[in-house]
Scaffold this motif. Structure first.
Motif, short mmCIF file in Angstrom:
data_model
loop_
_atom_site.label_atom_id
_atom_site.label_comp_id
_atom_site.label_asym_id
_atom_site.label_seq_id
_atom_site.Cartn_x
_atom_site.Cartn_y
_atom_site.Cartn_z
N VAL A 1 0.82 -1.21 0.00
CA VAL A 1 0.00 0.00 0.00
C VAL A 1 0.86 1.26 0.00
CG1 VAL A 1 -1.70 1.34 1.33
CG2 VAL A 1 -1.94 -1.14 1.12
N VAL A 2 1.91 1.28 0.83
CA VAL A 2 2.70 2.51 0.98
C VAL A 2 4.05 2.43 0.28
CG1 VAL A 2 1.56 2.98 3.17
CG2 VAL A 2 3.79 1.83 3.19
N GLY A 3 4.41 1.25 -0.24
CA GLY A 3 5.66 1.13 -0.97
C GLY A 3 6.84 0.82 -0.08
N GLU A 4 7.99 0.65 -0.73
CA GLU A 4 9.25 0.29 -0.07
C GLU A 4 9.03 -0.92 0.82
OE1 GLU A 4 11.41 3.55 1.58
OE2 GLU A 4 11.15 4.81 -0.17
N ASP A 5 9.50 -0.85 2.07
CA ASP A 5 9.41 -1.99 2.97
C ASP A 5 8.32 -1.81 4.02
OD1 ASP A 5 10.58 0.04 4.40
OD2 ASP A 5 12.54 -0.92 4.54
N GLY A 6 7.42 -0.85 3.80
CA GLY A 6 6.35 -0.60 4.75
C GLY A 6 6.72 0.35 5.86
#
Length: 459
Positions: A423-428
């Motif tokens: 949902v938010v990208g990268e690793d959360g």
């Protein structure tokens, strides 16, 4: 107090920033822009740190990965320990039957994505988890505003640019999580109307801050309204406030507020509306069931070791200090069966007693801050109740500018936010804010205890 070489190793960026200020003294107040912000002053009463905290990219990725693993383990406890029963888990962590019934109802509506704030100390070697707030009602949501305000200070702005540092917008991550959880309730042809809601009693205290949150939603294309449960009406069964039909309720009341059926009567029509799909509820009431301190004790308990694989056990041992329910018998850190109250009395200065259901440091007793008689009495009254014992974690000193060309030792509670990577990208990783004390023997670093607040930048 100057920072020793051992203490400085955790934050080479913090030391480098202090050295930059020492080599190139700058005029002006690094917190001036934060003090000029009405929203930040309301939230933190002007108690701002003179600089940010820093996370290396490796640290950020490592702690985010461990927190995701731990979050998954917490969510799996009903199946792994209680045969799939939410009610049994609710009873085990100390919720009353009314609260358990509300949680069970809410769990049947919508979805529940990862979202929370882990409160951690760093002991100089690794992060250690104190508690995990899994809910939509997360304090510190203004932290990105604090990052932006601190960047108004030229020396910090230059340092951040030179080292390629960044920060995450926590409120933006929360909004994206809400939109994903409540997608079915969002209109396609207009901005959604989102009500930020608390109980009437709580709203009389936190209403101004929730109004700031509601106003901040406008930056994300949302019409926000701050209100309490008693302000809703339900024409055609849909929650409405101030003449506006609400698409999503952004929940700021907690399960701990819902102990009395009479007092929670205003919640009933809202739950019915959520069950009927007339409004989205963010987040579901069962979120806090997984973030309860009692569930951390279940992960730490030797009796459950065989329920987790080797990697899961390693994560728990790495991140979570020894934590046990206060019972007549239990296991010590070596796994031996002991008289738990006697064990705790003998190790008073190394343990902290926590209620499972409260937040914000309420009800916590640090063994090293009370005398032996009070400690023994608190232990005796906690046996078989909703309390846990946890091993004391001593936070390592972190270097901060002292305003005179040197470095000041401060002791931090790291509030690291976590969301769904999809949902938010990268690793959360969803941002961070810190609370700081000058006391190396601090029991709880909190705003209520006089802590100062700062933001964090990461590599």
């Amino acid at each position: 107090m100057r920072t020793t070489p051992r203490q400085a190793r955790r934050s080479p960026l913090g030391r480098a920033y202090g050295e930059q200020l020492a080599a190139h003294p700058a005029v002006g107040d690094p917190t001036a822009a934060a003090r000029d912000s009405a929203a930040l002053t309301l939230a933190y009463r002007g108690r701002f740190l003179p600089g940010p905290a820093f996370l290396s990219d490796t640290e950020r990725r490592s702690v985010a990965q461990d927190l995701h693993t731990l979050h998954g383990l917490l969510r799996s406890l009903p199946e792994r320990v209680f045969g799939g029963s939410l009610t049994a888990l609710a009873d085990a962590v100390g919720l009353n039957p009314h609260q358990a019934a509300l949680i069970t109802r809410s769990a049947r509506t919508g979805s529940l994505l990862p979202l929370g704030r882990a409160d951690l100390y760093h002991d100089g070697t690794a992060f250690q988890l104190l508690e995990f707030n899994i809910t939509s009602a997360l304090g510190g949501f203004e932290n990105a505003d604090l990052n932006r305000a601190m960047l108004a200070y030229p020396p910090l702005r230059e340092f951040v640019a030179r080292h390629g540092l960044r920060y995450r917008d926590t409120l933006g991550c929360m909004v994206r999580t809400m939109s994903a959880e409540c997608a079915a309730a969002l209109p396609a042809d207009r901005p959604p109307v989102v009500a930020v809601v608390d109980t009437e009693e709580n709203f009389s205290v936190v209403g101004p801050r929730l109004a700031v949150l509601a106003e901040g939603l406008a930056d994300h294309g949302i019409e926000g309204i701050a209100c309490h449960l008693g302000q809703f009406t339900y024409p055609q069964g849909r929650p409405t406030v101030a003449g506006r039909a609400v698409d999503v309720v952004f929940r700021y009341f907690l399960v701990e507020d819902l102990t009395d059926p009479a007092a929670t009567a205003p919640l009933e029509p809202l739950l019915v509306a959520a069950e009927q799909g007339r409004v989205g509820l963010f987040s579901r009431l069962d979120a806090e069931l997984y973030g309860n301190k009692g569930t951390l004790a279940m992960l730490s308990d030797d009796r459950h070791r065989d329920l987790f694989d080797a990697d899961e056990r390693a994560c728990v041992e790495r991140l979570l200090p020894w934590t046990r329910y206060v019972r007549a018998r239990g296991t010590d850190p070596g796994g031996s069966d002991v008289d738990l109250p006697a064990y705790a009395r003998a190790r008073q200065t190394e343990l902290i007693l926590k209620p499972t259901l409260l937040h914000g440091g309420s009800g916590i007793v640090a063994g090293w801050e009370v005398d032996a008689a009070e400690w023994a009495a608190r232990l005796a009254s906690a046996v078989d109740g909703p309390y846990v014992l946890q091993r004391r974690v001593r936070p390592a000193a972190e270097p901060f500018p002292d305003g005179a060309g040197g470095l000041l030792d401060l002791y931090l509670n790291w509030g690291i936010y976590l969301a769904d990577p999809d949902v938010v990208g990268e690793d959360g990783y969803a941002g961070c804010f810190v609370r700081a004390s000058t006391d190396p023997a601090v029991g709880v670093v909190s705003m209520a205890g006089g802590a100062r607040v700062g933001c964090a930048f990461h590599g």
